[in-house]
Motif scaffolding. Sequence first.
Motif, PDB file in Angstrom:
ATOM      1  N   ARG A  16      37.569  36.700  35.374  1.00 43.45           N
ATOM      2  CA  ARG A  16      37.878  37.385  36.645  1.00 43.45           C
ATOM      3  C   ARG A  16      37.986  36.179  37.755  1.00 43.45           C
ATOM      4  NH1 ARG A  16      32.511  40.460  38.356  1.00 43.45           N
ATOM      5  NH2 ARG A  16      33.221  41.381  36.718  1.00 43.45           N
ATOM      6  N   ASP A  19      35.599  35.729  40.706  1.00 44.79           N
ATOM      7  CA  ASP A  19      34.075  35.343  40.236  1.00 44.79           C
ATOM      8  C   ASP A  19      33.826  34.030  40.827  1.00 44.79           C
ATOM      9  OD1 ASP A  19      31.891  34.051  38.430  1.00 44.79           O
ATOM     10  OD2 ASP A  19      31.964  36.163  37.705  1.00 44.79           O
ATOM     11  N   ASN A  22      34.218  30.972  38.272  1.00 45.78           N
ATOM     12  CA  ASN A  22      35.605  30.980  37.603  1.00 45.78           C
ATOM     13  C   ASN A  22      36.001  29.514  37.437  1.00 45.78           C
ATOM     14  OD1 ASN A  22      38.735  30.905  38.216  1.00 45.78           O
ATOM     15  ND2 ASN A  22      38.141  32.602  36.754  1.00 45.78           N
ATOM     16  N   PHE A  53      32.909  44.933  32.270  1.00 47.99           N
ATOM     17  CA  PHE A  53      34.103  45.173  32.646  1.00 47.99           C
ATOM     18  C   PHE A  53      34.636  46.473  32.371  1.00 47.99           C
ATOM     19  CE2 PHE A  53      34.078  41.014  33.792  1.00 47.99           C
ATOM     20  CZ  PHE A  53      35.371  40.499  34.140  1.00 47.99           C
ATOM     21  N   THR A  58      39.244  47.010  35.158  1.00 41.06           N
ATOM     22  CA  THR A  58      38.906  45.781  34.527  1.00 41.06           C
ATOM     23  C   THR A  58      39.028  45.852  32.949  1.00 41.06           C
ATOM     24  OG1 THR A  58      36.537  45.868  34.855  1.00 41.06           O
ATOM     25  CG2 THR A  58      37.859  44.491  36.536  1.00 41.06           C
TER      26      THR A  58
END
Length: 80
Positions: A16, A19, A22, A53, A58
């Motif tokens: 993601r 995020d 990330n 997810f 997602t």
Amino acid sequence: MVTCFADSSYWMALSRRRDQYNRHAVAWNQFVIRTKSIIVTTEAVLWEWLNAFSDASTRAVAAEGYRRAHARGAPSTVTT
């Protein structure tokens, strides 16, 4: 070579872009690739990632990552 344990937070952050972690997950993933390290996780962690997810928007991302992980034989999964 280093053996690293990846929890669900790693898989989620890597999957993601928005995020908060990330950037760290991507950097860690690059380290793993560069040093030819081994990622170890559990099947439960992978299922936790899939559950997180599970939304229709997602689901495909996590499912494809899960398939790729097992197709390559990586990450090594530890049965508990």
